[in-house]
Design an enzyme around this catalytic site. Structure first.
Site, PDB file in Angstrom:
ATOM      1  N   ASP A 212       0.800  -1.186   0.048  1.00 40.30           N
ATOM      2  CA  ASP A 212       0.009   0.056   0.107  1.00 40.30           C
ATOM      3  C   ASP A 212       0.937   1.392   0.026  1.00 40.30           C
ATOM      4  O   ASP A 212       2.361   1.110   0.000  1.00 40.30           O
ATOM      5  CB  ASP A 212      -0.954  -0.059   1.190  1.00 40.30           C
ATOM      6  CG  ASP A 212      -2.425   0.513   0.540  1.00 40.30           C
ATOM      7  OD1 ASP A 212      -2.446   1.732   0.471  1.00 40.30           O
ATOM      8  OD2 ASP A 212      -3.147  -0.221   1.002  1.00 40.30           O
ATOM      9  N   HIS A 282      -2.881   3.186  -4.668  1.00 43.85           N
ATOM     10  CA  HIS A 282      -2.079   2.745  -3.257  1.00 43.85           C
ATOM     11  C   HIS A 282      -0.922   2.054  -3.709  1.00 43.85           C
ATOM     12  O   HIS A 282      -0.272   0.804  -3.230  1.00 43.85           O
ATOM     13  CB  HIS A 282      -2.968   1.457  -2.796  1.00 43.85           C
ATOM     14  CG  HIS A 282      -4.371   2.211  -2.265  1.00 43.85           C
ATOM     15  ND1 HIS A 282      -4.342   2.806  -0.983  1.00 43.85           N
ATOM     16  CD2 HIS A 282      -5.655   2.030  -2.720  1.00 43.85           C
ATOM     17  CE1 HIS A 282      -5.533   3.172  -0.890  1.00 43.85           C
ATOM     18  NE2 HIS A 282      -6.418   2.834  -1.680  1.00 43.85           N
ATOM     19  N   GLU A 346      -9.981   2.835  -5.074  1.00 43.87           N
ATOM     20  CA  GLU A 346      -9.387   4.202  -4.846  1.00 43.87           C
ATOM     21  C   GLU A 346      -8.149   4.650  -5.516  1.00 43.87           C
ATOM     22  O   GLU A 346      -7.161   4.816  -5.028  1.00 43.87           O
ATOM     23  CB  GLU A 346      -9.196   4.185  -3.319  1.00 43.87           C
ATOM     24  CG  GLU A 346     -10.392   3.817  -2.381  1.00 43.87           C
ATOM     25  CD  GLU A 346      -9.954   3.797  -1.122  1.00 43.87           C
ATOM     26  OE1 GLU A 346     -10.960   4.272  -0.226  1.00 43.87           O
ATOM     27  OE2 GLU A 346      -8.873   3.597  -0.384  1.00 43.87           O
TER      28      GLU A 346
END
Length: 555
Positions: A212, A282, A346
């Site tokens: 991440d 990420h 995201e």
């Protein structure tokens, strides 16, 4: 005559109730609750019993059966002998009266199905495959006194099993639990302890979130800077003070040998490890290590705060795809799982909108935006499809978060619905397989009560998810019969932005994991919250205490 009748009637009234009437009150405290349970009369003494094993049972299953025999011997002080495997099934069919534990292979059963038939003299277990035998052993242990889970010797304990007939199999084939080791790193031993409690409650998929913005945790030998640089961040934000930094360098990673160790350990417990490499967003851990993979070329830094970074991989550069293919090639040698998780959630598109390489790629592919999605969203679909094609060519399949539905999604992808249930409903309607993991029911980083400040709960990301709400989840609600066929199963996720220690990790996991296990395993008609909470107090809490888990006791 009347006097004789009265005397007999009085004697019958004063006589003790027959065992059958008493045994009707017997309850078993097995979690998740089996599909079919019939309580009989009496008990079977496990301590000192002989273990008889059908020679048709595979060696791996036989080792697990022998392990239970050895453990009962250890904790009871009474030797449980393990008879040499032989043609046991044929002997029983000839009406041979074999006492003790009897384990038989039944090829007619599914791979995770099992049955247990307990009388005062014998305990007959049937299954067809490794996981079925594993689950039968876990059920047998929960039928005994919880001290069976420990290592303390108690010579007075006979480890009695109630006379019962159980026929059992799971509702869903995919029964997962997720762990984020990117935001906070957990040791190999801590991960193993996580797997241990999953196995007790018959979960079979471990979704391991390994990369991440806040850290890259996977050793990739072709790209050593991923762990030299990307595995460490220069501090961590304090609480929810977004611009703060504690100034303490933080990080860690798993070597390839350690990951193989985890995979083998999980497999022995019937659990498949599914690694996640989140892309194309990420990815600051990778960008800080190899800045040429980004749109601007950096400099990039492993993030010290939580949230979603605008800095993502650059699909306009062919080197990015080379990197992903090299990285997945090494991962496939470590993780034999049919599925690999590629994230897809995201991913901001701000850099792509102004990146010459990304815009050139969009033009080259003839991508155009429409009323539903922008050209950049379709560009992410191209990334997903290209990675999927590469993995498919190597015999693997992809799972992605429900954002991969935005744009075009190639056939064969599996969608993990996290933003509520909407993504799962949409994906199943389109014919995609789905794993339901809605944040409304399955996010274990949420608080476990409505008023965390009053309950003095430790800091969490927000939200409220008490035990009863987890238990109430019905994964097939709102789906027609065709959509229901595409629901592979259910998973809960445990993100660790605010969970820095193993004690806190276990506290957030337990006891909610037990409620999840019944959602995953039990038919709706077999769920009963009152029965479940009684079993929690009688069995599960004692197991946690014996094994040294930290858990929330007030539910």
């Amino acid at each position: 005559m009347n006097r004789l009748i009265c005397t007999l009637t009085l004697a019958m009234m004063l006589a003790p109730l027959p065992l059958a009437a008493k045994d009707k009150t017997v309850e078993i405290n097995v979690i998740p609750y089996p599909q079919s349970v019939e309580i009989g009369k009496g008990q079977f003494k496990a301590a000192g019993a002989t273990f008889n094993c059908d020679q048709a049972i595979d060696q791996k299953s036989q080792r697990q059966i022998k392990s239970l025999a050895d453990h009962i011997t250890l904790v009871s002080g009474r030797t449980c002998s393990f008879a040499s495997p032989f043609g046991l099934k044929a002997s029983m069919e000839r009406n041979s009266r074999i006492k003790g534990f009897v384990f038989l292979k039944d090829a007619s059963m599914g791979p995770e199905e099992y049955s247990i038939e307990v009388t005062k003299k014998s305990c007959i277990v049937k299954a067809s495959a490794y996981n079925g035998f594993l689950y039968s052993l876990e059920t047998l242990k929960q039928l005994m006194d919880p001290s069976i889970f420990g290592n303390d010797i108690d010579g007075s304990q006979r480890f009695r099993i109630p006379c019962v007939t159980i026929k059992d199999k799971p509702r869903f084939s995919y029964r997962g639990m997720h762990l984020d080791c990117a935001r906070h790193f957990f040791s190999v031993e801590e991960v193993k302890k996580y797997l241990d409690v999953m196995a007790i409650f018959k979960l079979n998929r471990f979704h391991w979130h390994l990369t991440d913005d806040q850290g890259w945790r996977v050793e990739i030998k072709k790209y050593p800077r991923l762990t030299e640089t990307g595995a460490f961040r220069n501090g961590t934000m304090v609480g929810k003070q977004w611009d703060s930094n504690d100034g303490v360098r933080y990080g860690g990673y798993y070597t390839q040998e350690q990951m193989k160790e985890i995979v083998a350990y999980a497999a022995a417990k019937g659990i498949t490890v599914i690694p996640e490499i989140d892309l194309p967003g990420h990815m600051l851990g990778a960008l800080a290590s190899y800045p040429e993979l980004g749109c601007t070329g950096g400099p990039y830094e492993v993030w010290t705060r939580w949230g979603v970074s605008d800095q993502v991989l650059c699909p306009g550069k062919e080197a990015m795809f080379t990197f992903l293919e090299d990285m997945f090639t090494e991962l496939m040698d470590i993780f034999p799982s049919e599925y690999l998780h590629i994230g897809g959630d995201e991913c901001p598109k701000k850099e792509w909108e102004k990146c010459p390489d990304c815009q050139a790629r969009i033009k080259e592919l003839g991508i155009k935006g429409d009323d539903k999605h922008s050209a950049e969203q379709y560009l992410q679909s191209y990334v997903t499809a290209r990675v999927q094609k590469f993995l498919n060519e190597h015999g693997r399949k992809i799972i992605g978060w429900d954002e991969i539905l935005e744009g075009d999604l190639a056939e064969g992808a599996t969608v993990m619905s996290w933003r509520g249930v909407k993504g799962g409903i949409e994906a199943s309607a389109k014919g995609f397989d789905v794993i339901m993991t809605p944040n409304t029911y399955c996010y274990f980083d949420y608080y476990q009560c409505e008023e965390p400040s009053i309950a003095k709960e430790p800091l969490a990301i927000g939200g409220s998810l008490p035990l009863e709400k987890v238990y109430s989840y019905e994964p097939l609600e709102g789906l027609d019969a065709n959509q229901q066929k595409h629901i592979l199963g259910v998973q809960a996720n445990l993100w660790t932005e605010y969970i820095a220690t193993n004690d806190y990790l276990e506290y957030m996991l337990l006891p909610r994991l037990t409620a999840l296990s019944e959602v995953q395993w039990c038919k709706p008609s077999d769920k009963d919250y009152v029965r479940f909470t009684k079993a929690m107090e009688a069995e599960a809490f004692r197991i946690f205490d014996i094994l040294g888990y930290n858990y929330r006791k007030n539910f």
